[in-house]
Motif scaffolding. Structure first.
Motif, mmCIF file in Angstrom:
data_model
loop_
_atom_site.group_PDB
_atom_site.id
_atom_site.type_symbol
_atom_site.label_atom_id
_atom_site.label_comp_id
_atom_site.label_asym_id
_atom_site.label_seq_id
_atom_site.Cartn_x
_atom_site.Cartn_y
_atom_site.Cartn_z
ATOM 1 N N GLU A 154 0.846 -1.187 0.000
ATOM 2 C CA GLU A 154 0.000 0.000 0.000
ATOM 3 C C GLU A 154 0.885 1.243 0.000
ATOM 4 O OE1 GLU A 154 -2.306 -0.361 3.530
ATOM 5 O OE2 GLU A 154 -0.607 -0.057 4.876
ATOM 6 N N PRO A 155 0.330 2.398 -0.335
ATOM 7 C CA PRO A 155 1.149 3.621 -0.377
ATOM 8 C C PRO A 155 1.893 3.911 0.919
ATOM 9 C CG PRO A 155 -0.942 4.020 -1.457
ATOM 10 C CD PRO A 155 -1.038 2.645 -0.854
ATOM 11 N N GLU A 156 1.293 3.594 2.068
ATOM 12 C CA GLU A 156 1.942 3.856 3.354
ATOM 13 C C GLU A 156 3.266 3.125 3.496
ATOM 14 O OE1 GLU A 156 1.192 6.038 5.788
ATOM 15 O OE2 GLU A 156 -0.377 6.755 4.428
ATOM 16 N N ASP A 157 3.448 2.045 2.735
ATOM 17 C CA ASP A 157 4.707 1.305 2.810
ATOM 18 C C ASP A 157 5.878 2.133 2.301
ATOM 19 O OD1 ASP A 157 4.004 -1.249 3.948
ATOM 20 O OD2 ASP A 157 2.867 -1.631 2.117
ATOM 21 N N ILE A 158 5.609 3.111 1.463
ATOM 22 C CA ILE A 158 6.672 4.011 1.012
ATOM 23 C C ILE A 158 7.206 4.797 2.206
ATOM 24 C CG2 ILE A 158 7.244 5.973 -0.458
ATOM 25 C CD1 ILE A 158 5.056 5.041 -2.388
ATOM 26 N N LYS A 159 6.301 5.326 3.020
ATOM 27 C CA LYS A 159 6.710 6.081 4.205
ATOM 28 C C LYS A 159 7.383 5.163 5.226
ATOM 29 C CE LYS A 159 4.001 9.434 5.626
ATOM 30 N NZ LYS A 159 2.806 10.189 6.106
ATOM 31 N N ARG A 160 6.912 3.920 5.319
ATOM 32 C CA ARG A 160 7.545 2.977 6.252
ATOM 33 C C ARG A 160 8.971 2.651 5.816
ATOM 34 N NH1 ARG A 160 2.127 0.028 5.719
ATOM 35 N NH2 ARG A 160 0.921 0.834 7.489
ATOM 36 N N SER A 161 9.184 2.530 4.523
ATOM 37 C CA SER A 161 10.543 2.245 4.029
ATOM 38 C C SER A 161 11.466 3.438 4.275
ATOM 39 C CB SER A 161 10.505 1.886 2.540
ATOM 40 O OG SER A 161 10.147 2.999 1.734
ATOM 41 N N ILE A 162 10.936 4.649 4.171
ATOM 42 C CA ILE A 162 11.719 5.853 4.455
ATOM 43 C C ILE A 162 12.112 5.896 5.930
ATOM 44 C CG2 ILE A 162 11.652 8.378 4.585
ATOM 45 C CD1 ILE A 162 9.761 8.293 2.134
ATOM 46 N N LEU A 163 11.161 5.579 6.800
ATOM 47 C CA LEU A 163 11.445 5.556 8.245
ATOM 48 C C LEU A 163 12.510 4.514 8.554
ATOM 49 C CD1 LEU A 163 10.793 6.619 11.053
ATOM 50 C CD2 LEU A 163 8.899 4.985 11.175
ATOM 51 N N LEU A 164 12.441 3.374 7.876
ATOM 52 C CA LEU A 164 13.435 2.321 8.072
ATOM 53 C C LEU A 164 14.813 2.784 7.596
ATOM 54 C CD1 LEU A 164 13.920 -0.549 9.037
ATOM 55 C CD2 LEU A 164 13.204 -1.377 6.787
ATOM 56 N N MET A 165 14.856 3.482 6.474
ATOM 57 C CA MET A 165 16.113 4.042 5.978
ATOM 58 C C MET A 165 16.689 5.039 6.985
ATOM 59 S SD MET A 165 16.800 6.631 2.753
ATOM 60 C CE MET A 165 15.833 7.916 3.559
ATOM 61 N N ASN A 166 15.856 5.919 7.514
ATOM 62 C CA ASN A 166 16.313 6.922 8.468
ATOM 63 C C ASN A 166 16.843 6.281 9.746
ATOM 64 O OD1 ASN A 166 15.650 9.021 6.744
ATOM 65 N ND2 ASN A 166 13.629 9.335 7.630
ATOM 66 N N MET A 167 16.154 5.246 10.225
ATOM 67 C CA MET A 167 16.600 4.565 11.430
ATOM 68 C C MET A 167 17.924 3.852 11.194
ATOM 69 S SD MET A 167 16.011 3.992 14.607
ATOM 70 C CE MET A 167 14.277 4.287 14.959
ATOM 71 N N THR A 168 18.065 3.236 10.035
ATOM 72 C CA THR A 168 19.308 2.551 9.674
ATOM 73 C C THR A 168 20.473 3.540 9.645
ATOM 74 O OG1 THR A 168 18.067 0.969 8.310
ATOM 75 C CG2 THR A 168 20.444 1.122 7.915
ATOM 76 N N THR A 169 20.246 4.686 9.018
ATOM 77 C CA THR A 169 21.278 5.714 8.914
ATOM 78 C C THR A 169 21.653 6.254 10.292
ATOM 79 O OG1 THR A 169 20.399 6.363 6.751
ATOM 80 C CG2 THR A 169 21.879 7.913 7.846
ATOM 81 N N ALA A 170 20.651 6.524 11.119
ATOM 82 C CA ALA A 170 20.907 7.062 12.459
ATOM 83 C C ALA A 170 21.743 6.093 13.284
ATOM 84 C CB ALA A 170 19.583 7.352 13.160
ATOM 85 N N LEU A 171 21.390 4.819 13.239
ATOM 86 C CA LEU A 171 22.146 3.818 13.990
ATOM 87 C C LEU A 171 23.584 3.722 13.494
ATOM 88 C CD1 LEU A 171 19.577 0.895 14.371
ATOM 89 C CD2 LEU A 171 20.504 2.340 16.189
ATOM 90 N N PHE A 172 23.765 3.760 12.184
ATOM 91 C CA PHE A 172 25.098 3.648 11.594
ATOM 92 C C PHE A 172 25.985 4.812 12.042
ATOM 93 C CE2 PHE A 172 28.131 3.887 7.961
ATOM 94 C CZ PHE A 172 28.623 2.590 8.029
ATOM 95 N N VAL A 173 25.436 6.008 12.012
ATOM 96 C CA VAL A 173 26.200 7.202 12.404
ATOM 97 C C VAL A 173 26.478 7.191 13.909
ATOM 98 C CG1 VAL A 173 26.139 9.721 12.565
ATOM 99 C CG2 VAL A 173 25.359 8.583 10.478
ATOM 100 N N ILE A 174 25.484 6.816 14.707
ATOM 101 C CA ILE A 174 25.658 6.781 16.164
ATOM 102 C C ILE A 174 26.744 5.784 16.559
ATOM 103 C CG2 ILE A 174 24.550 6.075 18.327
ATOM 104 C CD1 ILE A 174 21.943 7.289 17.170
ATOM 105 N N ILE A 175 26.712 4.589 15.987
ATOM 106 C CA ILE A 175 27.719 3.573 16.310
ATOM 107 C C ILE A 175 29.106 4.041 15.898
ATOM 108 C CG2 ILE A 175 28.529 1.236 15.772
ATOM 109 C CD1 ILE A 175 26.175 1.363 17.723
ATOM 110 N N TYR A 176 29.205 4.726 14.756
ATOM 111 C CA TYR A 176 30.501 5.259 14.325
ATOM 112 C C TYR A 176 31.047 6.225 15.366
ATOM 113 C CZ TYR A 176 33.725 8.522 12.072
ATOM 114 O OH TYR A 176 34.800 9.327 11.798
ATOM 115 N N PHE A 177 30.217 7.127 15.863
ATOM 116 C CA PHE A 177 30.699 8.117 16.818
ATOM 117 C C PHE A 177 30.982 7.502 18.187
ATOM 118 C CE2 PHE A 177 29.267 11.244 13.722
ATOM 119 C CZ PHE A 177 30.306 12.160 13.800
#
Length: 355
Positions: free
Chosen positions: A323-346
Motif C-alpha cells: 500500500e502507499p503507506e509502505d513508502i513512508k515505512r521504508s523511508i522511516l526504516l532508511m532513516n533509522m538505519t542511517t541514524a544507527l550507523f552514524v551513532i555507532i561510528y561516533f
C-alpha cells in the motif's frame, strides 16, 4: 604534506556530522550543480572519446557511432574509462581539499563538510519517494507514475498502484546502501576524497554498467568495481537495517501503534538469510531483502526495461498487499538505519579517541 593529512583526518568525524546535518536540513537543492552531474558528464564525454568511430560522409551522431567494437577491445576501453574517471575524481577532490588547507585549516573543515554533505543522498531519496507517495495516496496514478519514473530504471507506463508503490519501496531499500550508508562508510574510512571516488564508481555503474549490446563489455569493469566497493557496506547496511527494524518494532509495541509501524524483526532477518542473493548483483538484494521481510512484502520479480521483460527473482513473502503507506515505512526504516550507523561510528570514534 604530512601536515595536510594530519589536519584532514582530524576533521573527518566533524565533517561527517556536519554533512549529515546539512543533508537533513537542506537536501540537494535543484538550483545547485551537483558534483555527480559533473562526474556523469565526464563519464559521457570520455566514453564518446574512447569509443569514437569515423563518422561516415553522410554524417551521423557521434554518440550513435560510438557503439560496440570487439569484446576484448571494449573491455580494455571500459577499464581505461574507470581508471581515468577515478583518477580525475580523486585528484580533483584531493586538490580542492589541499588548496583549502593551504589557505586556512578552518576552510579545510568547511570544504570537507560540504563535500561530505554532497555525497549523502538521504534527504533527496526521501523527497523523491514522498513525491511518489503524495499523488499515489490521492489516487493520482498518472502523477505517481511520472514521479516514480524519475527514480527507477524500469518501464513505468503500465504500472498500477501496487506496482508503483513496490517500485518506490525497492528504490528506497536499495539506495539506503548505495546513496547513504556506502558514502558514509567511505567517508569514515578516508574522508570526502575516498567518498567521491566511490561516487565516481557508483555513477559509472549506473550509466554504463548495463548488460546490453552497448555496455556488455565496455561497462563490465565498472559494474564489477562497483560490486567490490559496495560489498562490505551492503552487508553492514543490512545488519543495521535489521537492528533498525527491531527498534521500530519495539517502538510500535511500547506506544501501542503496532499496526502503524508494521515491522517484523524476525521476518526481516529470515528473509535476509533466504533472499539476500535473489538479484543479479551480489549487493542489491541485501537491504531489499531486509526491507521486504520487515514490512511483510513481496518485492522484485519480473520487470520491463526498455520494452523487454526481465524474469527476476522475487524477494520476500506477501503477508499482506502493498500500500502507499509502505513508502513512508521504508523511508522511516532508511532513516533509522542511517541514524544507527552514524551513532555507532561516533561511539567507536569517541572510545578510540579516549584510549
Amino acid at each position: 604534506m604530512m601536515g595536510f593529512w594530519a589536519e584532514y583526518y582530524k576533521y573527518i568525524a566533524i565533517a561527517i556530522l556536519a554533512g549529515v546535518i546539512i543533508d537533513i536540513v537542506v537536501g540537494d537543492p535543484a538550483f545547485l550543480l551537483h558534483p555527480v552531474q559533473i562526474i556523469g558528464k565526464l563519464i559521457e564525454i570520455l566514453e564518446m572519446f574512447l569509443r569514437r568511430k569515423k563518422v561516415t560522409e553522410s554524417g551521423g551522431d557521434t554518440k550513435e557511432n560510438a557503439k560496440v567494437g570487439s569484446n576484448s577491445k571494449d573491455f580494455v576501453l571500459g577499464l581505461i574509462e574507470v581508471i581515468v574517471v577515478v583518477a580525475v575524481t580523486g585528484g580533483v577532490s584531493f586538490g580542492i581539499c589541499y588548496l583549502a588547507y593551504r589557505i586556512n585549516t578552518y576552510l579545510l573543515l568547511a570544504v570537507m563538510s560540504v563535500m561530505c554533505w554532497q555525497c549523502i543522498a538521504a534527504r533527496s531519496l526521501r523527497d523523491a519517494a514522498i513525491a511518489v507517495y503524495v499523488p499515489l495516496s490521492k489516487g493520482d496514478i498518472e502523477g505517481a507514475r511520472k514521479a516514480v519514473s524519475m527514480i527507477v530504471g524500469r518501464d513505468t507506463q503500465s504500472l498500477d498502484d501496487k506496482g508503483i508503490a513496490k517500485a518506490a519501496v525497492e528504490t528506497v531499500a536499495e539506495n539506503t546502501n548505495d546513496g547513504v550508508i556506502c558514502p558514509l562508510f567511505y567517508q569514515m574510512l578516508g574522508g570526502p576524497v575516498l567518498s567521491y571516488v566511490y561516487k565516481a564508481v557508483s555513477t559509472m555503474d549506473s550509466m554504463i554498467g548495463y548488460k546490453n549490446d552497448r555496455y556488455m563489455y565496455f561497462g563490465r569493469f565498472a559494474a564489477k568495481t562497483d560490486d567490490v566497493f559496495a560489498y562490505i557496506p551492503a552487508r553492514l547496511s543490512a545488519v543495521f537495517m535489521i537492528a533498525g527494524t527491531a527498534l521500530l518494532e519495539v517502538c510500535g509495541a511500547l506506544f501501542g501503534k503496532k499496526n502503524a509501524f508494521n515491522y517484523s524483526t524476525k521476518n526481516a532477518a529470515g528473509i535476509f538469510v533466504r533472499d539476500r542473493y535473489n538479484h543479479a548483483s551480489p549487493n542489491s538484494a541485501q537491504c531489499e531483502s531486509v526491507c521486504a521481510g520487515a514490512l511483510g512484502l513481496k518485492l522484485a520479480g519480473p520487470a520491463s526495461y526498455f520494452g523487454k521483460l526481465h524474469d527476476k527473482k522475487f524477494i520476500g513473502d506477501e503477508h499482506r498487499p502493498i500500500e502507499p503507506e509502505d513508502i513512508k515505512r521504508s523511508i522511516l526504516l532508511m532513516n533509522m538505519t542511517t541514524a544507527l550507523f552514524v551513532i555507532i561510528y561516533f561511539v567507536i570514534y569517541i572510545f578510540v579517541k579516549q584510549r
